[in-house]
Design a protein around this motif. Structure first.
Motif, PDB file in Angstrom:
ATOM      1  N   PHE A 284      70.465  42.169  97.576  1.00  0.00           N
ATOM      2  CA  PHE A 284      71.561  41.421  96.641  1.00  0.00           C
ATOM      3  C   PHE A 284      72.648  41.950  97.058  1.00  0.00           C
ATOM      4  O   PHE A 284      73.829  41.507  96.534  1.00  0.00           O
ATOM      5  CB  PHE A 284      71.233  41.944  95.305  1.00  0.00           C
TER       6      PHE A 284
ATOM      7  N   ARG B 209      69.477  35.619  90.406  1.00  0.00           N
ATOM      8  CA  ARG B 209      68.902  36.028  91.654  1.00  0.00           C
ATOM      9  C   ARG B 209      68.513  37.446  91.195  1.00  0.00           C
ATOM     10  O   ARG B 209      67.547  37.820  91.755  1.00  0.00           O
ATOM     11  CB  ARG B 209      69.555  35.864  92.789  1.00  0.00           C
ATOM     12  N   ILE B 210      69.410  38.211  90.814  1.00  0.00           N
ATOM     13  CA  ILE B 210      68.877  39.741  90.625  1.00  0.00           C
ATOM     14  C   ILE B 210      67.704  40.018  89.589  1.00  0.00           C
ATOM     15  O   ILE B 210      66.993  41.113  90.101  1.00  0.00           O
ATOM     16  CB  ILE B 210      70.192  40.583  90.159  1.00  0.00           C
TER      17      ILE B 210
ATOM     18  N   GLN C 235      64.998  37.478 101.451  1.00  0.00           N
ATOM     19  CA  GLN C 235      66.045  38.339 100.588  1.00  0.00           C
ATOM     20  C   GLN C 235      65.194  39.191  99.482  1.00  0.00           C
ATOM     21  O   GLN C 235      65.254  40.622  99.570  1.00  0.00           O
ATOM     22  CB  GLN C 235      66.901  37.364  99.706  1.00  0.00           C
TER      23      GLN C 235
ATOM     24  N   ARG D 214      73.572  32.613  91.275  1.00  0.00           N
ATOM     25  CA  ARG D 214      73.712  33.907  91.985  1.00  0.00           C
ATOM     26  C   ARG D 214      73.398  35.072  90.902  1.00  0.00           C
ATOM     27  O   ARG D 214      72.914  36.147  91.303  1.00  0.00           O
ATOM     28  CB  ARG D 214      75.189  34.112  92.572  1.00  0.00           C
TER      29      ARG D 214
ATOM     30  N   LYS E 182      78.192  42.491  95.722  1.00  0.00           N
ATOM     31  CA  LYS E 182      76.732  41.956  95.716  1.00  0.00           C
ATOM     32  C   LYS E 182      76.816  40.498  95.488  1.00  0.00           C
ATOM     33  O   LYS E 182      77.919  39.844  95.387  1.00  0.00           O
ATOM     34  CB  LYS E 182      76.062  42.532  94.614  1.00  0.00           C
ATOM     35  N   MET E 183      75.836  39.655  95.556  1.00  0.00           N
ATOM     36  CA  MET E 183      75.717  38.224  95.304  1.00  0.00           C
ATOM     37  C   MET E 183      76.117  37.692  93.952  1.00  0.00           C
ATOM     38  O   MET E 183      76.748  36.733  94.027  1.00  0.00           O
ATOM     39  CB  MET E 183      74.277  37.627  95.708  1.00  0.00           C
TER      40      MET E 183
ATOM     41  N   GLU F 232      71.795  37.928 101.376  1.00  0.00           N
ATOM     42  CA  GLU F 232      72.278  37.047 100.438  1.00  0.00           C
ATOM     43  C   GLU F 232      73.112  35.864 101.110  1.00  0.00           C
ATOM     44  O   GLU F 232      73.236  34.946 100.545  1.00  0.00           O
ATOM     45  CB  GLU F 232      72.942  37.765  99.053  1.00  0.00           C
TER      46      GLU F 232
END
Lengths: 591, 591
Positions: free
Chosen positions: A415, B429-430, A407, B426, B255-256, A422
């Motif tokens: 993302f 993660r970004i 990822q 989640r 997005k995630m 993701e």
């Protein structure tokens, strides 16, 4: 946007060049020649790529819906299941007596990896059914087998496994679901089960629930648990379906991933159940197929890592951004592809070296399961029981790492839902948790398996590594693989020794390092696999057969694992030897 | 179900016991005594716990919706933003000349950690606005400052940063957005920007977009980029709002995580823009505030780890399952709490030792940013520029690890939305991706910062570690902290030396180990922090002041980091010294 490309070439390489399956003295393996497995994998791969993978994001987006007690699965899932059913894939390794194809388990794992990579959530419907099949096959009466197995094998009926309740997961001794004996020999099952994968859906005409429950008056704790067959629809003597049983889906779990699979709350309201196996021996019956079930979860971890890697690799070749420090690589483009950047490659090599080494490890373990069953080989059974927690935990933990790393290759696109990277992370995440958390796997390895049969199996494992090193020591080209393997194996032995010396005095000293020990074990297994892959690659290169670049890329990838991943055993040994002191020192209140 | 408990006590400890902020010779720091910071943190913590945290799951579930060009944020977000606005929190460290509170940046980071922990997605609305404020404050004309800053400080208006386009993120030289000069001195901005956080919403009366674009005829690549102010509504001379500018939100990214924040596609269709700073010097202007922006992302990683840890800890104390191997711990319960199990503790100690050490590291770096600005101290500026990629990358990578580890503590509940653990993963993660991916941070560290000013700053860092070790060597109790720190620092120096000897010959040899080097650096920084924390804890224990158990738990946690986490530098050094050979060996086609 995300895709799945079948890993047939690598599976073929592992099965034939590395494991030489059709030379192994296991009944049925002689038929697994290259042509045969090639044809099977080719066909299975097409289904993965063309039928299952296109539904992976559909499943994630639509999820499952509960409407008036009926679970609606995502669009297209039923059609895909029909493809699996019609092709005989659902009974691929099942007993021919009940309509199965009788294929070796090893080959079913090779097929399963591709199918699970392509659509993990969808494959859990036939996957859980296979678990129910296996338990009834091992412990059911002849009548039960005749009644249920043919339809489970064909997936005309689905199956589930019901263990967890709100108050207990790991500790099944706390189960409250009751099974009251009736005069007709059946039981009335009452209670609530949670997290039941594929618990309710309409892709099969009936669902056969395997349920753990307690018969009142039985022993306390895990010794008082029995296993029951609870069909959704009662089965008449002629095999046709009768009335609806008192079991229903009370809700769907909202979760991080595998949205395409229905994770159900199942309510048993005096449902009719049939005892399977002996009273109070339910746990043993449910866990008979534990090795396969746990290997299957390891396969899911590896499978998601594999598809995540494929997609990240394609992105890295396609995405242009900046120019390489060492000079322009693609002057015809406005910028160089990011695959030319060392840090992107580092991530890709992490993924590649794990996926390919892990694949070999998984299939090697599968051959030992076949050997233990088909040859009734207790040594293979012992070795496999030792290695299963490693397969499950290491392949899922490192599989998640690989999916996260894949990822990362995408930058911001990773993302977004659009690119799919993701989803692989979210789906993969559950594999570290279910079928016994990875912590439980480590406890199983260190607390039980290591010392079982006086440590016979772990000694056999070390002997196996040692023999391989000795047998191949004359080939100087192998030194760069054998030396790191020897060092890692020595670290692992030192950790085991430390447990022996300290774990008796204080079990917490051993249990504190259990997860680290398991990861050391995993590294040594992958190190062994890479050494075997290197040997197979040199053999092929020497023979001048096949795809030269394929074998050379194996050597490069193996060197990467040996120089950059395997040395982690040293760090893990340090942690093991640190014992439990700083872990156990704090009072719970002082955290 | 998930909650947030303010970390005021630990922030107080770091600010006063460890960093002794109000003894530092930085203008304004003398006012930061314990009473003052205590009152500020108390108030900020209440908002985090009572206002922001309850909206965290709401934001995740509802997400943002685009309806006819208008973005609808989740319910309650606007009320929460009003609380921040009314309390003066949006302008906490802003220039009093424009209505800010003029507080030290360090204190704003302490506040920011709690707010971001409680609701990362929501806090990005004022967060991005602060970025726009900072860029205009540093590079705007007096007129621009007067026009925009007061309303950005009060968050009457929002702000955004527009860099990324579909074809470029890291490589901004590929930007296509055009800025055509008009006769009245303004520019017509045309192009598409993607991934614009907080790009459109109605929580503010106006939105001030800062946009990177190219003036036709300017230099190629990054040297031809200029920065523009593009307001959503034009601002009249009297400060009131005029007509709508030709900028609109063309879509929201799925997005995630961070669903509560609107990640927008922004279309500029000949929108009126105002040049800020000089033509073609836009990149420099945009990146002026880079240190703060990147520290802010590191803070997000740490913040999510912190809240994830809190919740996992509460779960581990509450959840009963099985009995401890060393004997029953809680006979009054049907089973023991899982916090008594070594492997659960291992996970919690991993999280705790990272969160507390990382918090000290983050605040230490923040004090150096204050020193560089408030004292105009070039040495502090140099050290901070060296450490910022480490703060950003290490705190986000290990922060994600901690959030995943926290999720694992829950077993199956960790995978369900109900318990919230999966959202922390989640959302976190970004942070490894945006504001320069972690790979870019490593490249910045090894490729630029390490050698800048002839390596002066990295030598200053090593000197700082060395002095601390020397100054505290007489206290025998410190040996268990100082020895591991010395060893880790030696590993880091060896890695730097290896780069010097090999990186010149082949840059790929250095860049292949960049991420590993960055992680070594992070470990040494946390090792230094834990040594400083130990010193502060012993001082407090010797003085007999405060909460004895709190300080003792610091010593235990520090020992954990020193014995189990810090030794990772040895493994990372091995990787660095493996160089780029196996990473660069494969042709792209042979992956």
């Amino acid at each position: 946007m995300p895709f799945y490309e079948p890993t047939t070439k690598d599976l073929d390489f592992v099965l034939h060049d590395v494991l030489k399956v059709n030379e192994q003295d296991i009944p049925g393996f002689d038929e697994m020649d290259r042509d045969f497995t090639g044809a099977v994998l080719e066909e299975a791969g097409k289904i993965a790529r063309d039928v299952l993978a296109p539904l992976n994001r559909v499943g994630d987006e639509q999820g499952c819906k509960l409407e008036n007690g009926v679970v609606r699965v995502p669009e297209g899932f039923e059609d895909a299941v029909n493809v699996l059913r019609d092709g005989g894939w659902t009974g691929f390794d099942c007993d021919p007596e009940y309509g199965g194809q009788g294929m070796p388990y090893t080959l079913s794992v090779a097929v399963g990896e591709m199918h699970s990579s392509a659509n993990m959530a969808l494959m859990m419907y036939p996957g859980l059914t296979h678990g129910a099949y296996a338990a009834i096959h091992a412990h059911g009466s002849d009548e039960q087998k005749a009644t249920y197995l043919p339809n489970l094998v064909s997936f005309k009926w689905g199956g589930t496994m019901n263990l967890t309740e709100p108050q207990c997961g790991t500790d099944l001794g706390l189960i409250r679901t009751k099974a009251e004996p009736q005069d007709d020999g059946t039981y009335k099952i009452t209670g609530q089960k949670i997290w039941i994968s594929a618990g309710e859906h309409e892709m099969a005409e009936n669902i056969i629930h395997l349920v753990l429950a307690k018969i009142p008056g039985g022993p306390e704790g895990v010794k008082g648990i029995s296993l029951f067959i609870v069909p959704k629809f009662m089965v008449k003597e002629d095999g046709s379906l009768g009335e609806r049983n008192a079991v229903s889906c009370g809700g769907l779990e909202e979760k991080m991933g595998i949205h395409g699979n229905a994770t159900c709350v199942m309510n048993y309201d005096g449902a009719t159940g049939f005892l399977i196996g002996e009273q109070h021996k339910g746990l043993r019956a449910m866990f008979t197929m534990m090795n396969e079930a746990r290997l299957g979860v390891g396969m899911q971890g590896l499978g998601q890592a594999s598809v995540a890697y494929q997609n990240a690799l394609a992105f890295a070749k396609d995405r242009i951004q900046g120019r390489a420090v060492t000079g322009t690589k693609e002057p015809e483009k406005a910028a160089d592809s990011i695959i030319h950047y060392p840090d992107v490659r580092r991530m890709l090599m992490d993924q590649k070296s794990f996926v390919e080494g892990g694949r070999a490890f998984m299939l090697w373990a599968a051959t030992m399961i076949d050997r233990s069953h088909r040859n009734d080989d207790a040594d293979a059974e012992g070795l496999v029981s030792l290695l299963i927690p490693v397969v499950k935990s290491f392949l899922t933990e490192k599989g998640l790492d690989a999916a996260i790393s894949a990822q990362q290759v995408y930058g911001g696109s990773g993302f977004t839902k659009e690119w799919g990277a993701e989803q692989f992370v979210r789906d993969c995440r559950i594999a570290l948790i279910y079928e016994g958390t990875n912590g439980i796997q480590a406890l199983d390895l260190v607390g039980r398996k290591l010392a079982s049969d006086n440590g016979k199996h772990v000694m056999a494992f070390f002997e196996l590594v040692k023999s391989f090193i000795k047998e191949n020591g004359d080939d100087e080209r192998m030194t760069e693989f054998l030396e790191p393997l020897k060092a890692a194996s020595k670290d692992l032995q030192a950790a085991g020794m430390w447990f022996m010396q300290n774990g008796m005095k204080n079990p917490d000293d051993a249990l504190s390092g259990a997860q680290d020990f398991l990861n050391m074990f995993g590294h040594v297994c992958l190190g062994l696999m890479w050494a075997r892959i290197a040997k197979a690659s040199y053999a092929a290169l020497d023979a001048g057969t096949g795809d030269k670049e394929f074998y050379e890329s194996k050597l490069v990838t193996g060197r990467y694992y040996m120089t950059r991943k395997l040395p982690e055993t040293g760090l893990l040994l340090t942690r093991v030897q640190a014992g439990g002191e700083t872990i156990m020192a704090l009072e719970a209140a002082n955290f």
